[in-house]
Design a protein around this motif. Structure first.
Motif, PDB file in Angstrom:
ATOM      1  N   CYS A 259      81.416 116.244  26.670  1.00  0.00           N
ATOM      2  CA  CYS A 259      80.200 116.262  25.857  1.00  0.00           C
ATOM      3  C   CYS A 259      79.678 114.836  25.696  1.00  0.00           C
ATOM      4  N   ALA A 260      78.387 114.674  25.854  1.00  0.00           N
ATOM      5  CA  ALA A 260      77.780 113.350  25.738  1.00  0.00           C
ATOM      6  C   ALA A 260      77.867 112.810  24.317  1.00  0.00           C
ATOM      7  N   GLU A 261      77.957 113.679  23.326  1.00  0.00           N
ATOM      8  CA  GLU A 261      77.977 113.261  21.923  1.00  0.00           C
ATOM      9  C   GLU A 261      79.391 112.932  21.421  1.00  0.00           C
ATOM     10  N   CYS A 262      80.321 113.864  21.657  1.00  0.00           N
ATOM     11  CA  CYS A 262      81.646 113.704  21.043  1.00  0.00           C
ATOM     12  C   CYS A 262      82.792 113.599  22.039  1.00  0.00           C
TER      13      CYS A 262
ATOM     14  N   VAL B  36      76.795 119.080  26.988  1.00  0.00           N
ATOM     15  CA  VAL B  36      76.729 119.260  25.548  1.00  0.00           C
ATOM     16  C   VAL B  36      77.697 120.370  25.154  1.00  0.00           C
ATOM     17  N   CYS B  37      78.496 120.093  24.130  1.00  0.00           N
ATOM     18  CA  CYS B  37      79.416 121.124  23.644  1.00  0.00           C
ATOM     19  C   CYS B  37      78.653 122.059  22.706  1.00  0.00           C
ATOM     20  N   ASP B  38      79.285 123.160  22.338  1.00  0.00           N
ATOM     21  CA  ASP B  38      78.624 124.131  21.457  1.00  0.00           C
ATOM     22  C   ASP B  38      78.344 123.554  20.074  1.00  0.00           C
ATOM     23  N   THR B  39      79.150 122.610  19.634  1.00  0.00           N
ATOM     24  CA  THR B  39      78.944 121.981  18.322  1.00  0.00           C
ATOM     25  C   THR B  39      77.667 121.157  18.292  1.00  0.00           C
ATOM     26  N   HIS B  40      77.366 120.445  19.368  1.00  0.00           N
ATOM     27  CA  HIS B  40      76.200 119.556  19.413  1.00  0.00           C
ATOM     28  C   HIS B  40      74.995 120.179  20.117  1.00  0.00           C
ATOM     29  N   ARG B  41      75.064 121.446  20.381  1.00  0.00           N
ATOM     30  CA  ARG B  41      73.967 122.149  21.060  1.00  0.00           C
ATOM     31  C   ARG B  41      72.820 122.355  20.069  1.00  0.00           C
ATOM     32  N   THR B  42      71.660 121.788  20.386  1.00  0.00           N
ATOM     33  CA  THR B  42      70.485 121.933  19.522  1.00  0.00           C
ATOM     34  C   THR B  42      69.546 122.973  20.109  1.00  0.00           C
ATOM     35  N   THR B  43      68.405 123.193  19.454  1.00  0.00           N
ATOM     36  CA  THR B  43      67.454 124.189  19.946  1.00  0.00           C
ATOM     37  C   THR B  43      66.872 123.789  21.302  1.00  0.00           C
ATOM     38  N   ASP B  44      66.911 122.505  21.654  1.00  0.00           N
ATOM     39  CA  ASP B  44      66.433 122.074  22.975  1.00  0.00           C
ATOM     40  C   ASP B  44      67.257 122.699  24.094  1.00  0.00           C
TER      41      ASP B  44
END
Length: 107
Positions: free
Chosen positions: A27-30, A46-54
């Motif tokens: 994941c790019a975030e975490c 992107v993991c499911d935790t950091h998945r936004t509406t985009d």
């Protein structure tokens, strides 16, 4: 280039490819495990935790209505096929909302 230089060059190339593959699968975030559908079909880390509406998946019908995109534009975008919940109909094409927004802005 002598044989030793070629060997070093190839070793460095293999090391770089290995690092790129490891970096890509996080994941790019975490740094967690990325969503497999997004990674395999859209190259999004992107993991499911950091998945936004985009990063939501939108059906072709909804994309055409909401973003006013013609079928020709939708055909040029990356998509994933999913079994239609109605059972008898064709599989649904799902598009990444981020890609739809970019395509709508280009039009």
């Amino acid at each position: 280039m002598d044989e030793a230089s070629r060997a070093r060059s190839e070793a460095n190339r293999q090391r770089a490819l290995s690092l790129r593959a490891r970096k890509r699968s996080r994941c790019a975030e975490c740094g967690g495990e990325p969503n497999a559908i997004l990674l395999n079909n859209f190259d999004v880390n992107v993991c499911d935790t950091h998945r936004t509406t985009d990063f939501d998946l939108v059906s072709a019908t909804e994309a055409a209505k909401q973003y006013l995109l013609p079928q020709s534009t939708l055909r040029s975008l990356k998509s994933v096929d999913k079994k239609n919940p109605r059972g008898f109909a064709r599989p649904m094409k799902l598009y990444l909302r981020r890609d739809l927004i970019k395509a709508a802005k280009r039009r």
